[in-house]
Design a protein around this motif. Structure first.
Motif, mmCIF file in Angstrom:
data_model
loop_
_atom_site.group_PDB
_atom_site.id
_atom_site.type_symbol
_atom_site.label_atom_id
_atom_site.label_comp_id
_atom_site.label_asym_id
_atom_site.label_seq_id
_atom_site.Cartn_x
_atom_site.Cartn_y
_atom_site.Cartn_z
ATOM 1 N N LEU A 162 -6.860 10.300 3.434
ATOM 2 C CA LEU A 162 -6.317 10.699 4.733
ATOM 3 C C LEU A 162 -6.403 9.555 5.742
ATOM 4 O O LEU A 162 -5.593 9.466 6.664
ATOM 5 C CB LEU A 162 -7.071 11.919 5.273
ATOM 6 C CG LEU A 162 -6.690 13.274 4.684
ATOM 7 C CD1 LEU A 162 -7.665 14.349 5.146
ATOM 8 C CD2 LEU A 162 -5.260 13.663 5.060
ATOM 9 N N ALA A 163 -7.398 8.678 5.555
ATOM 10 C CA ALA A 163 -7.531 7.528 6.449
ATOM 11 C C ALA A 163 -6.510 6.445 6.115
ATOM 12 O O ALA A 163 -5.723 6.029 6.974
ATOM 13 C CB ALA A 163 -8.954 6.971 6.365
ATOM 14 N N ILE A 164 -6.492 5.997 4.861
ATOM 15 C CA ILE A 164 -5.593 4.896 4.507
ATOM 16 C C ILE A 164 -4.128 5.340 4.531
ATOM 17 O O ILE A 164 -3.227 4.510 4.633
ATOM 18 C CB ILE A 164 -5.954 4.289 3.137
ATOM 19 C CG1 ILE A 164 -5.787 5.314 2.009
ATOM 20 C CG2 ILE A 164 -7.367 3.732 3.156
ATOM 21 C CD1 ILE A 164 -6.054 4.739 0.615
ATOM 22 N N PHE B 293 -10.244 -1.843 5.400
ATOM 23 C CA PHE B 293 -9.246 -1.116 6.175
ATOM 24 C C PHE B 293 -9.609 -1.099 7.661
ATOM 25 O O PHE B 293 -8.752 -1.343 8.524
ATOM 26 C CB PHE B 293 -9.123 0.313 5.647
ATOM 27 C CG PHE B 293 -7.994 1.100 6.249
ATOM 28 C CD1 PHE B 293 -6.672 0.741 6.022
ATOM 29 C CD2 PHE B 293 -8.253 2.202 7.055
ATOM 30 C CE1 PHE B 293 -5.621 1.471 6.584
ATOM 31 C CE2 PHE B 293 -7.212 2.931 7.611
ATOM 32 C CZ PHE B 293 -5.898 2.563 7.378
ATOM 33 N N SER B 294 -10.870 -0.826 7.968
ATOM 34 C CA SER B 294 -11.288 -0.789 9.364
ATOM 35 C C SER B 294 -11.243 -2.177 9.997
ATOM 36 O O SER B 294 -10.812 -2.336 11.149
ATOM 37 C CB SER B 294 -12.700 -0.210 9.475
ATOM 38 O OG SER B 294 -12.742 1.115 9.007
ATOM 39 N N SER B 295 -11.665 -3.196 9.242
ATOM 40 C CA SER B 295 -11.622 -4.565 9.764
ATOM 41 C C SER B 295 -10.196 -5.006 10.062
ATOM 42 O O SER B 295 -9.958 -5.772 11.009
ATOM 43 C CB SER B 295 -12.249 -5.529 8.744
ATOM 44 O OG SER B 295 -13.601 -5.207 8.510
ATOM 45 N N GLY B 296 -9.245 -4.522 9.268
ATOM 46 C CA GLY B 296 -7.841 -4.849 9.515
ATOM 47 C C GLY B 296 -7.376 -4.392 10.886
ATOM 48 O O GLY B 296 -6.639 -5.107 11.587
ATOM 49 N N GLY C 118 -4.530 -4.252 3.844
ATOM 50 C CA GLY C 118 -3.836 -3.944 2.596
ATOM 51 C C GLY C 118 -4.761 -3.943 1.394
ATOM 52 O O GLY C 118 -4.585 -3.151 0.457
ATOM 53 N N ILE C 119 -5.763 -4.821 1.406
ATOM 54 C CA ILE C 119 -6.766 -4.805 0.330
ATOM 55 C C ILE C 119 -7.519 -3.478 0.360
ATOM 56 O O ILE C 119 -7.783 -2.865 -0.683
ATOM 57 C CB ILE C 119 -7.728 -5.992 0.478
ATOM 58 C CG1 ILE C 119 -6.982 -7.311 0.261
ATOM 59 C CG2 ILE C 119 -8.892 -5.869 -0.505
ATOM 60 C CD1 ILE C 119 -7.811 -8.547 0.524
ATOM 61 N N GLY C 120 -7.858 -3.022 1.566
ATOM 62 C CA GLY C 120 -8.505 -1.724 1.686
ATOM 63 C C GLY C 120 -7.627 -0.587 1.190
ATOM 64 O O GLY C 120 -8.115 0.374 0.580
ATOM 65 N N LEU C 121 -6.323 -0.705 1.424
ATOM 66 C CA LEU C 121 -5.388 0.308 0.930
ATOM 67 C C LEU C 121 -5.419 0.390 -0.594
ATOM 68 O O LEU C 121 -5.506 1.479 -1.176
ATOM 69 C CB LEU C 121 -3.962 -0.025 1.378
ATOM 70 C CG LEU C 121 -3.590 0.142 2.845
ATOM 71 C CD1 LEU C 121 -2.147 -0.298 3.057
ATOM 72 C CD2 LEU C 121 -3.771 1.565 3.294
ATOM 73 N N GLY C 122 -5.341 -0.770 -1.259
ATOM 74 C CA GLY C 122 -5.260 -0.784 -2.718
ATOM 75 C C GLY C 122 -6.522 -0.284 -3.390
ATOM 76 O O GLY C 122 -6.470 0.552 -4.298
ATOM 77 N N ILE C 123 -7.686 -0.798 -2.950
ATOM 78 C CA ILE C 123 -8.948 -0.388 -3.562
ATOM 79 C C ILE C 123 -9.227 1.087 -3.267
ATOM 80 O O ILE C 123 -9.672 1.845 -4.133
ATOM 81 C CB ILE C 123 -10.106 -1.270 -3.053
ATOM 82 C CG1 ILE C 123 -9.853 -2.739 -3.406
ATOM 83 C CG2 ILE C 123 -11.439 -0.795 -3.634
ATOM 84 C CD1 ILE C 123 -9.769 -3.020 -4.881
#
Length: 441
Positions: free
Chosen positions: A10-12, A74-77, A102-107
């Motif tokens: 729900l976050a990403i 994701f938060s750092s982005g 985007g790295i946070g999205l994928g992982i």
């Protein structure tokens, strides 16, 4: 386990609400539609690449590690994006939201999928629908929330930066719940009273296992890659442009759409995207994955044709068709992990899924590029309204037809790619046990 998965997805899933920021960024930083799509495009590219390269790490280190990495990136982005807007350095927004986020999205995207498949081996389509519907529903929360913050803080550099800052902090807290909750089942765990179906009980379903290394050597992997890429390209370009698109379609008519209503349309599309991920993927447990993709691609092409020919004549028709398309778009994402499980088994399905998401990276560039570039060119040529998008819609129909053909060519995976035979009771042989905390032994 479903709340743990949803707290991350729900976050990403906020990525689908990026179009809400586009008008404010374009007017404040003097960007074109193509330029304002760059953070979203790069984010989707990095989603696929990080999922592909990090899929094996997720399988090895467990879902808790993956969710923590996702939360941090994701938060750092968002925090980097806030700094970029405040200093009027747009490259920082692209770097923060697109690359780091985007790295946070994928992982984060792949972290709960294989875990839930293990918890629900009797209903893999429903399990992946639970996990992935949150990604589709993220914009349902983020779209009105972001629009309200832009209204309250103002569509200025300070207001946009504050909005990004709040997003980064709130999502960090929300995603931490998934990090604390997630677990994997004990090795060999099954639901009470459930017995696996014998091999060959349904077409394209195997009880054998294929490693990630062998999977990418099969024609089935690449056919499914084409299927996913075409389905995603056809949906993501319009989703990224949703708010401006409905405004342009009915501009100058009695059915003109206000900015607030356009944000509501984005939220409505998100609801269809989310519902489709659960409803259609659960339906695939009953009718089979291949038949489900026939619906996504075939009926989806017909809905695009209706919009291209008659969408401008009636707003309800336009909205209903768009909702159907986005439900199929979301359903395609949720069904593909179960499709992979059917073809390749549960062994390393998370890593295989990560590699397949490179199709999403490709589509994340193609979809917005097609829609934005054609719309910008048509606007420069003096066109307006539906004429900005007609060509794009027919291109999407062609892509769905290509995906439909690729789906028809998928056959069971040949035995030479199998990692090892299944046990006599039908359950797959596990490579290594895992602890309750989600860490590989």
């Amino acid at each position: 386990m479903p709340p743990a998965a949803l707290s991350v997805h729900l976050a990403i899933g906020q990525a689908y609400a990026w179009s809400v920021f586009k008008p404010a960024l374009e007017s404040t930083l003097q960007l074109s539609g193509t330029q304002s799509a760059l953070p979203f495009q790069l984010g989707i590219v990095m989603l696929g690449l990080s999922a592909a390269f990090g899929g094996t790490l997720v399988e090895r280190n467990g879902p808790r590690w993956a969710m923590f990495v996702s939360m941090t990136c994701f938060s750092s982005g968002f925090l980097l994006s806030a700094l970029g807007v405040l200093t009027r350095q747009y490259w920082l927004v692209v770097l923060g939201y697109g690359f780091v986020g985007g790295i946070g999205l994928g992982i984060g995207y792949i972290s709960p999928v294989s875990t839930l498949i293990k918890w629900f081996p009797d209903r893999p389509g429903m399990a992946t629908g639970i996990a992935i519907m949150g990604f589709g529903g993220g914009a349902l929360i983020a779209s009105p929330w972001s629009a309200q913050m832009l209204t309250s803080f103002g569509a200025t550099t300070t207001g946009i930066a504050t909005t990004f800052l709040v997003h980064g902090l709130v999502y960090a807290v929300f995603m931490s719940m998934g990090v604390l909750l997630v677990r994997v089942p004990p090795d060999g765990w099954r639901p009470k009273g459930w017995t696996p179906s014998p091999a060959g009980s349904r077409p394209l379903i195997t009880t054998a296992d294929v490693s990630a290394r062998n999977a990418i050597r099969t024609p089935q992997f690449y056919l499914l890659w084409v299927v996913l890429c075409c389905n995603v390209t056809a949906g993501i370009g319009i989703l990224e442009k949703a708010a401006p698109m409905i405004t342009d379609f009915f501009a100058g008519t009695h059915a003109a759409v206000a900015v607030g209503a356009a944000a509501g349309f984005v939220a409505l599309l998100s609801l269809a995207n989310m519902a489709g991920r659960f409803v259609w993927s659960s339906t695939s447990d009953l009718i089979g994955r291949k038949n489900m993709y026939r619906v996504y691609l075939g009926v989806g092409a017909l809905l695009y044709l209706v919009i291209a020919l008659f969408g401008a004549s009636a707003k309800p028709l336009f909205i209903v068709c768009a909702l159907g398309i986005l439900s199929f778009y979301g359903g395609g994402f949720a069904t593909v992990p179960a499709y992979l499980k059917d073809l390749f088994g549960t062994y390393q399905v998370g890593a295989i899924h990560g590699r397949l998401l490179t199709a999403w990276s490709t589509a994340g560039v193609l979809g917005p590029l097609i829609v934005n570039a054609i719309a910008d060119a048509q606007k420069a040529a003096g066109h307006a309204g539906p004429d900005l998008y007609t060509t794009s819609l027919f291109i999407m129909i062609g892509l769905l037809a290509v995906g439909f053909l690729a789906n028809e060519l998928i056959r069971p995976v040949h035995e030479r790619y199998h990692e090892r035979p299944a046990q006599q009771d039908g359950s797959p042989v596990r490579q290594s046990p895992v602890t309750e905390k989600g860490q590989a032994v």
